[in-house]
Design an enzyme around this catalytic site. Structure first.
Site, mmCIF file in Angstrom:
data_model
loop_
_atom_site.group_PDB
_atom_site.id
_atom_site.type_symbol
_atom_site.label_atom_id
_atom_site.label_comp_id
_atom_site.label_asym_id
_atom_site.label_seq_id
_atom_site.Cartn_x
_atom_site.Cartn_y
_atom_site.Cartn_z
ATOM 1 N N GLY A 228 9.746 -9.253 3.702
ATOM 2 C CA GLY A 228 8.937 -10.465 4.249
ATOM 3 C C GLY A 228 7.594 -10.610 3.612
ATOM 4 O O GLY A 228 7.100 -9.659 3.047
ATOM 5 N N HIS A 229 7.185 -11.690 3.829
ATOM 6 C CA HIS A 229 5.725 -11.826 3.523
ATOM 7 C C HIS A 229 4.737 -11.156 3.869
ATOM 8 O O HIS A 229 4.750 -10.554 4.879
ATOM 9 C CB HIS A 229 5.218 -13.483 3.486
ATOM 10 C CG HIS A 229 5.618 -13.822 4.855
ATOM 11 N ND1 HIS A 229 5.160 -15.423 5.135
ATOM 12 C CD2 HIS A 229 5.889 -13.542 5.908
ATOM 13 C CE1 HIS A 229 5.503 -15.447 6.378
ATOM 14 N NE2 HIS A 229 5.909 -14.345 7.091
ATOM 15 N N ASN A 230 3.627 -10.641 3.006
ATOM 16 C CA ASN A 230 2.440 -9.507 3.404
ATOM 17 C C ASN A 230 3.086 -8.137 3.869
ATOM 18 O O ASN A 230 2.472 -7.677 4.600
ATOM 19 C CB ASN A 230 1.782 -10.451 4.635
ATOM 20 C CG ASN A 230 0.995 -11.541 4.056
ATOM 21 O OD1 ASN A 230 1.642 -12.631 4.086
ATOM 22 N ND2 ASN A 230 -0.067 -11.210 3.639
#
Lengths: 335, 335, 335
Positions: free
Chosen positions: A235-237
């Site tokens: 997922g993002h980050n």
């Protein structure tokens, strides 16, 4: 491809036991190996090696005499990797840009690049020396791909993504898709623009049809030497340390931070916004829901120390017996 | 891109606290923000905001004085979305059909369409105004794509699929694959022809490498405003209501019916042939196996009311203690 | 497409009950069928059939009079498949090689092959008669694709993979990605070269975005007639028997051996290096962790006999009551 027993021993730096002129022409697993094959056996598979049909077996230095041709080596599995490399059937990629490929403006390419049929490289991208883009590979605008990296067929690298050196991205993988972020404004889900990017460091491998989301802002990082299997979601980050292993179907939700050499076994997961320390091992199907220290061995849902999980599970399996014991007590009878 | 504190306040409709001429040039998460960055903080992250290195922080209107430059706004997260939109680095797509794209017969295209390198549009398809097909995107025969929809690189839209307006389909997603239906005839699995289609309504987003199967007959529907994350599976004849959220790796088996604003958290699932009412929330890894009412909050396998699950899990964690208690009773000793 | 009731009866070999000249023009599920539709009902759905709006329903031979037009057949579901085939909207694929396709050197093609826009066939590949490669499909070097096989848009078949006859590979699927094998040498994960291949036997179907890894050495085999749903992972050196069903999101780790007609239900898994006997059924979300006999019906984690799992789960749900009983015993009160 053919090797004598003597040549094999030189290749892997081992000791011949058997006729040095014996020839093998293929590699095979111990179970299906025939007289033309070389296989390998760790210490625990020596009995299988004794009865295997393999022409030659790579065995540990201290293995007993198996009554058959072997090469004794310090680490049979590493030696077998060298044999597999020697037998590897892949040829070298054709250098140059295929006429059916599409290369945008202001693209910078190093020496020996192979941009194959139907590959697309958008404006401003940078391809290092000897980069291979297989057919259908897509490199987004202003993306950077480091030296000796291979992007397999139909894989997608989004705009501004930075890929390091000696990286392998398998077919169908998507690096740089939008993260999943929305905010309900009272009437609808408003998309949070995902303006960040992805940094894939050197020596990473990303499996087929896996997805690495770009950061909302900042960067989603895959650390040097980390290996990611098929159908994995990052997922993002997320911030993945060096030399981690993410096995098949693992899912790491946004803002998961992993230390070095963390292993997520098959279909394990993190719920995100948490960190897992160096060397931790998350066993198959476990779901990490909070911070975990270095060296932890985790299982279950929510994931906890594996030894505690084992004790709890053993206890739970005996619950039916407990019902009987309590029923007996209720009748006033000793059990 | 650069904004002064005063310009930011105008952009988000907020109130300046600090020097209006202060300049920021990037967006960043609170944790990694530096003096050139704007970040945001909800009420629960105000302490983090106080110690953050961010140049400017968007905070709630009633936030205490943090001793640093802030913009006070009604909803910091929504305000941050507006800032992210302003900083968004994506340029506009090139209008027209790239010479390497392949467009079939009787294709109807609206104004301002962008059919990029290597995209393929089959016979009879209809593309609305300003549709963007990124490189390698595939639009099947007689498919319809509504105005302002973006299909990312290497995504696939099958024949006869209908996509609404302002839809985003991320790379590698497949909309309109065959549903999984076979009937054993005594000798082999006979394929059930999947002659239906998929309807993706307006404002839907579908994540990277997700799959939406076409209906056996009739239609698999993704309702208006629904957002689907990466690696999600939606089976044939599913009917997803408006404004649902399907998080990463969710799997909905065939003929799952969801009401409005239903959430399936990460890697949750439905076993199909069931319905879930408006506003229900299925927590991470839960598996819905039967009809569920509106507003339910569900967890576990099989999924049940979350509060009951929590009680049951707490009870189970105490089973080892119960064994000790029963053993003590068996010895006739009070515990 | 239109059929009279009489024509339908001839098509499916059934018996007319109703006006033979009645016309239907589409197929539909029982729930949404209207007067122009033909639907079907197994024995257990006859009550639904009675109240359905369908113009015609295919019902079992011994169904009671439903007071509406029906066709009586031995197996309504198989009869409905024949009707679906007749209504199937897909036209035949255009024969020949599209000018935008790229075909390498020494490729051998049978009669009636359809190599569509942007498909790529590498050097030395062999395509049997009537093979269809949809747009963006990729066939690696020296791969073999048997007669009447269809590779859908943006699917990838790796080098040296062998695909049988009448196989269907859905969009985005990857057959022949590298298996996930590394060995830690003290400093880094060394990749185990994956020099084996994949053999996909006749009549197999592989779902959208599924991944079949090539063997480390030797072959990953998908047995004749096996059907694989979307987003399924099959690891290296797996050996899948004939006529198996792998439902959506199933994950089989490396060296999983399945007998004939084994079913893995939705999102079930194997941890690899184990075998599952003929006809076994692994229920949804179950994870097989050791060898399992023929005919087993398995559930849970780790997967065990389903009947034992049901008993255990029922027991666990009653644990809170057990706590009360023990508390009562501790107070010396009968319960």
């Amino acid at each position: 491809m053919r090797f004598t027993l003597g040549e094999l021993a030189v290749l892997v730096g081992g000791e011949v036991c058997g006729p040095a002129s014996l020839v093998v022409t293929e590699v095979a697993p111990l179970e299906t190996a025939g007289p033309d094959s070389v296989a390998f056996a760790d210490a625990k598979f020596l009995e299988k090696a004794r009865v295997s049909g393999a022409g030659v077996v790579l065995v540990p230095q201290d293995a007993p005499d198996l009554g058959r041709p072997v090469v004794r080596v310090a680490r049979p599995r590493l030696a077998f990797i060298r044999v597999l490399q020697a037998f590897s059937p892949e040829g070298s990629a054709p250098v140059g840009v295929h006429p059916s490929a599409v290369v945008g403006a202001a693209v910078v390419m190093g020496a020996g690049v192979s941009v194959q049929a139907r590959a697309v490289v958008e404006d401003g991208a940078l391809l290092g020396d000897r980069v291979v883009l297989a057919p259908g590979a897509y490199i987004g605008r202003d993306a950077v791909v480091g030296d000796d990296t291979v992007i397999h067929a139909n894989a997608t690298v989004g705009p501004r993504v930075r890929i390091g050196r000696r990286v392998v991205i398998q077919s169908g993988a998507v690096v740089g898709s939008d993260g999943f972020g929305y905010e309900w404004d009272g009437e609808r889900h408003v998309k949070v623009p995902q303006v960040g990017t992805v940094l894939v460091e050197d020596d990473v491998e990303i499996g087929a049809n896996s997805c690495i989301d770009r950061a909302t802002s900042g960067v989603t990082r895959i650390g040097r030497g980390t290996k990611i299997d098929n159908l994995v979601q990052v997922g993002h980050n997320a911030d993945i340390g060096a030399d981690c292993l993410l096995c098949g179907m693992t899912g790491l939700a946004g803002s998961t931070t992993l230390g070095r050499r963390v292993t997520f076994a098959g279909r394990s997961a993190s719920t995100g916004h948490l960190s897992v320390g160096d060397g931790a091992v998350v066993l198959g199907d476990a779901v990490v829901t909070k911070d975990q220290p270095a060296g932890a061995v985790l299982s279950g849902y929510p994931a906890g120390p594996h030894r505690e999980q084992l004790r709890l599970e053993a206890s739970l399996r005996r619950v039916p017996a407990l019902f009987k014991a309590v029923a007996a007590l209720q009748k006033g009878q000793p059990t």
